[in-house]
Structure formats: structure tokens, C-alpha cells
Design an enzyme around this catalytic site. Structure first.
Site, PDB file in Angstrom:
ATOM      1  N   HIS A  98      -0.998  -6.397  -3.963  1.00 41.64           N
ATOM      2  CA  HIS A  98      -0.611  -5.088  -4.493  1.00 41.64           C
ATOM      3  C   HIS A  98       0.832  -5.159  -4.961  1.00 41.64           C
ATOM      4  O   HIS A  98       1.715  -5.565  -4.203  1.00 41.64           O
ATOM      5  CB  HIS A  98      -0.697  -4.020  -3.406  1.00 41.64           C
ATOM      6  CG  HIS A  98      -2.083  -3.753  -2.935  1.00 41.64           C
ATOM      7  ND1 HIS A  98      -2.358  -3.179  -1.718  1.00 41.64           N
ATOM      8  CD2 HIS A  98      -3.292  -3.976  -3.522  1.00 41.64           C
ATOM      9  CE1 HIS A  98      -3.664  -3.051  -1.577  1.00 41.64           C
ATOM     10  NE2 HIS A  98      -4.257  -3.538  -2.647  1.00 41.64           N
ATOM     11  N   ASP A 155      -7.330  -1.270   1.884  1.00 41.44           N
ATOM     12  CA  ASP A 155      -7.903  -2.069   0.803  1.00 41.44           C
ATOM     13  C   ASP A 155      -8.181  -3.487   1.301  1.00 41.44           C
ATOM     14  O   ASP A 155      -7.372  -4.078   2.015  1.00 41.44           O
ATOM     15  CB  ASP A 155      -6.932  -2.113  -0.386  1.00 41.44           C
ATOM     16  CG  ASP A 155      -7.602  -2.682  -1.638  1.00 41.44           C
ATOM     17  OD1 ASP A 155      -8.842  -2.588  -1.750  1.00 41.44           O
ATOM     18  OD2 ASP A 155      -6.884  -3.232  -2.482  1.00 41.44           O
ATOM     19  N   SER A 211      -0.669  -6.978   0.787  1.00 43.79           N
ATOM     20  CA  SER A 211       0.061  -5.811   0.267  1.00 43.79           C
ATOM     21  C   SER A 211       1.474  -5.825   0.847  1.00 43.79           C
ATOM     22  O   SER A 211       2.176  -6.825   0.701  1.00 43.79           O
ATOM     23  CB  SER A 211      -0.692  -4.522   0.604  1.00 43.79           C
ATOM     24  OG  SER A 211      -0.083  -3.424  -0.010  1.00 43.79           O
TER      25      SER A 211
END
Lengths: 367, 89
Positions: A215, A309, A188
Site C-alpha cells: 500500500h 487487506d 502496508s
């Protein structure tokens, strides 16, 4: 912390050569009483000097700047006075998303596209976007970020000094599992730069497929794939439903969908996320599917990123016998996701970024 | 962070100020765009004016400036100059 301390607005610097943009961004930022603009710079050189002098909590920066470009200024700031930088630019969307990736690789923590002339976005909506992105960016704890070998050398030294590879047996300590078919990677904030470093060390004749879930806002994934494809040895493609992941090829999960591995032949399915899913594409969803269909025949890697996540997905992979690796704190732009995974005992090896590719290669018998 | 207060809209006074600043910006960049003696400087002027024009609610100027930025030395330069001249008579 006292309530008085909490009330102190977060100091921000705005960098743009346009006085209109600087005035507008100042107004947009200061509409939130949590923030105050403590300085403005008109070019990259001024920005570097101002950040070093004022030490703001965050920088809002255009990319197209005179005297010193935005990219050069980001590199200089991240090398000398690491500060969360949110880039806003007219040249980071669509066909120009490579510029966004270049900014992220230089050390910016996020990118926001300035509205195009035909955008239906209102000025107030744009101001709100700036504030929301700035609120997240200003909370990121960034690290010194000089590019290239200097960065790697410092990371190694930092990891050694801090003893942060505490959970990091060498790859050789784990039996090589020759049946590995897939290397699944999640990332991310700070991911593009980390992916560049990691994927640059994977050879073109790798017997395993590589799957990346990064992401990223809608529209930027093709640019990420194109950018990486130019920089790393292996070919890089964006995944689509029905495709099979190929050995020696890096497949990136597409925007707006969760990418699931359907079967042991590595066929993939891209599905709409559930309503309310915060991170899309989801790393947990992808890793869990990998755990379900491949069990021990996969390696999971969780890189830098804010939030949690990927932690549960990596835990599922480890529970099914897969080898799992997490990026360490010293080399993570944001030690959020790997920390969450570490806390769940999902991480078998926690390593500095530059050690991850050699470890992964060791795990698949290519040490 | 205390999550104190966030204004719902850009205040009218700021919008008025932005238009004044934009007029000054046009005044300073217009001569370079007219001369086109330094294409890189002119491209940067067009780029900056495009973003600024959108902020002050001039999407047509923004569209023309973006086209000029992309197409210099071709593109709708004369059309852009005419629209900008209205700002600084």
C-alpha cells in the site's frame, strides 16, 4: 474509559526548523480539538530530547533539519522512545521519493509531501491532509525500531519471551512443494522496512518469481522499487499489464491499480480499482487471483500493516493449497493485517520477520 | 477519540501572524543568502524559505527559492534577494 478521558486531546510534537512551518502546523493540528501540540523542536537533537521527555502520542517531523537530520532523529526516537512519526517534507515526492522510503525504513509510519510552489492545493486542503494523516498515525502502536542486527536480535528475544510464534511450525514440518512458481507478498504500514529485511535474504538464483503488493500513495511505488533495487540482491521492477513475472525477479504492483495474475504462465494484468476501494493496490485482489490460477503452486506472505487487506486473499490462497505465512505481532509495526489473517485461520505459519525468508526458502526447497 | 470539532479553515488571525513570522524569518536568513559564504547554510535557508513562502501565499517567492535551493551557487539568487528585500525594507 470515561467521557472526560476521551475528551483529553492527543499530545503531538512538531519538528521543523522553520518558525513559519511550526506555527502553521500547530494551527492546522489544533484546528481539530482532538489534538494539542505540546512541544516544538527546531532540529533533530531537540526532537529526540523532547520526545523522550514529553512522550507525545505522535510526532510531525520535517526531514531537512539542522544539527541532526530528520532520518537520524527518527532512528534515535524509534530506538529509545518509540512514537508514531509522520514525516512531512518537500523532498519526498517524485524523483526524491527515495527519501520517503528512507524515512519509512528508519521507522516513520507515514510520509506527506509538502506542497510544491506550483501546486493547486489550498492551504486549508493541506491542513486537512495533515490532520487526516495525523489521526491515523497517532493510533498506530509502534515498536522499538533500531536498525540492523540489534533490531533482529531484540525481535527474536521478544518473540521467544512472548511465545508469539504459537502458530508457527517450522518450514520443515510442511512438505516442500517443488512446483512453487510464485511468492506473493502483501504489506502496508511498516512495509518498506519489513520488505527490505525479507527480500535481502532471498538469493538471486531463486527459481520462483516474487510479487510484492505494498500500500502506498500514488507516485511513490517507482521510488520504492528503485530503493529496494539498490538494497536487495534480486532485481526489482514495477509491474505492468501484459508482463510475465520472471523467476529471480521481484515485481512490485504499480500505484493506482490492482495487479492480478492472469494465468499459470504468470502473465499479469493491472486493472482500475472499483470505486470506493480503500487500499490501492489491493492485496486481497492480488492474492485471490494467485489462489485462482496457481493453487498450491504459490506461497503467500502477509506482512505488517493497518486494517484487514490481504486477510481474505491469504485465506483463499490457503484454501487452494498454497503455503501461507503471517508476520507476528512482536515484529510488526502494526499488527493489523496479519492479525486479521490469523483470526481467519489464513495463516499457516506466524513468524517473526527475520524468520520469514528462511521459512519461505524452506517451502520452495531452498532451506 | 471523541471526534469533537474541526475548524474549516486556517483562521485569518493565524494567517496574519504567519506573515509576521515569515518576515522575521526572511530578516534572519537574508544576510546568509546575500553572502553565500556557506553554500550548505544558504541552501537550507532557500529550502526553508520556499516552504514558508508557500504557506504565507507567496508562490513566486516559493518558486524562486526552490530554484535557488536546487541550483546554488547558480540560479535566480538576485531575483530571490530582490523579492525577499521587499519583505524587510
Amino acid at each position: 474509559m470515561t467521557s472526560a478521558a476521551r475528551a483529553t486531546p492527543t499530545p503531538v510534537i512538531v519538528v521543523d526548523d522553520s518558525p513559519v512551518q511550526r506555527r502553521f502546523v500547530r494551527a492546522a493540528v489544533e484546528a481539530d480539538s482532538d489534538f494539542t501540540v505540546v512541544g516544538e523542536a527546531r532540529n533533530g537533537k531537540e526532537a529526540v530530547a523532547l520526545v523522550a521527555r514529553l512522550r507525545p502520542a505522535a510526532v510531525l517531523m520535517d526531514l531537512d533539519l539542522p544539527l541532526m537530520s530528520g532520518i537520524e532523529a527518527i532512528e534515535a526516537i524509534m530506538a529509545a522512545s518509540p512514537t508514531p512519526i509522520l514525516v512531512y517534507s518537500a523532498h519526498v515526492g517524485g524523483d526524491e521519493s527515495a527519501n520517503a522510503l528512507e524515512a519509512l525504513a528508519a521507522g516513520a509510519v507515514d510520509v506527506l509531501a509538502k506542497p510544491r510552489p506550483d501546486d493547486l492545493l489550498s492551504l486549508d486542503e493541506y491542513a486537512d491532509q495533515i490532520r487526516r494523516k495525523l489521526r491515523v498515525a497517532s493510533r498506530i502502536r509502534v515498536i522499538t525500531h533500531p536498525r540492523g542486527k540489534l533490531r533482529s536480535r531484540e525481535a527474536v528475544a521478544a518473540s521467544s519471551r512472548l511465545g508469539l510464534s504459537r502458530h508457527a511450525p517450522l518450514a520443515g514440518d510442511r512438505a516442500v512443494h517443488t512446483g512453487v512458481k510464485l511468492i506473493a507478498i502483501g504489506a502496508s504500514t511498516g512495509g518498506p522496512q519489513a520488505l527490505h529485511t525479507l527480500l535481502s535474504s532471498l538469493p538471486t538464483d531463486l527459481d520462483q518469481a516474487v510479487l510484492v503488493v505494498q500500500h502506498m500513495a500514488d507516485g511513490f511505488i517507482p521510488g520504492l522499487a528503485s530503493w529496494l533495487d539498490q538494497l536487495v540482491p534480486m532485481p526489482v521492477v514495477v509491474g505492468a499489464s501484459g508482463q510475465r513475472l520472471q523467476p529471480g525477479t521481484i515485481t512490485i504492483a504499480p500505484s493506482g491499480h490492482n495487479l492480478l495474475v492472469q494465468d499459470a504462465r504468470l502473465r499479469i494484468l493491472c486493472v482500475e480499482p472499483d470505486a470506493g476501494q480503500f487500499h490501492v493496490p489491493g492485496i486481497d485482489q492480488c492474492f485471490t487471483s494467485v489462489a485462482d490460477v496457481l493453487g498450491p503452486d504459490a506461497v503467500g506472505v502477509l506482512l505488517t500493516g493497518m486494517g484487514r487487506d490481504g486477510a481474505q486473499g491469504l485465506k483463499a490462497m490457503r484454501a487452494r493449497g498454497a503455503s501461507t505465512v503471517g508476520q507476528d505481532e512482536a515484529t510488526s509495526t502494526v499488527y493489523g493485517m496479519p492479525q486479521a489473517a490469523f483470526a481467519l485461520d489464513a495463516v499457516e505459519q506466524q513468524l517473526p520477520l527475520h524468520d520469514i525468508a528462511p521459512a519461505v526458502l524452506g517451502l520452495v526447497g531452498r532451506a | 477519540m471523541g471526534g469533537q470539532s474541526v475548524a474549516a479553515a486556517v483562521p485569518p488571525a493565524v494567517l496574519k501572524e504567519l506573515r509576521i513570522v515569515f518576515a522575521n524569518e526572511v530578516r534572519s536568513r537574508l544576510p546568509r543568502l546575500r553572502a553565500l559564504s556557506d553554500l550548505e547554510a544558504a541552501r537550507r535557508d532557500a529550502h526553508t524559505l520556499a516552504s514558508s513562502a508557500w504557506v504565507v501565499g507567496e508562490p513566486e517567492i516559493a518558486r524562486l527559492a526552490r530554484a535557488v535551493e536546487a541550483e546554488l551557487p547558480a540560479g535566480p539568487v538576485e531575483e530571490l534577494l530582490a523579492r525577499l528585500s521587499e519583505y524587510v525594507p
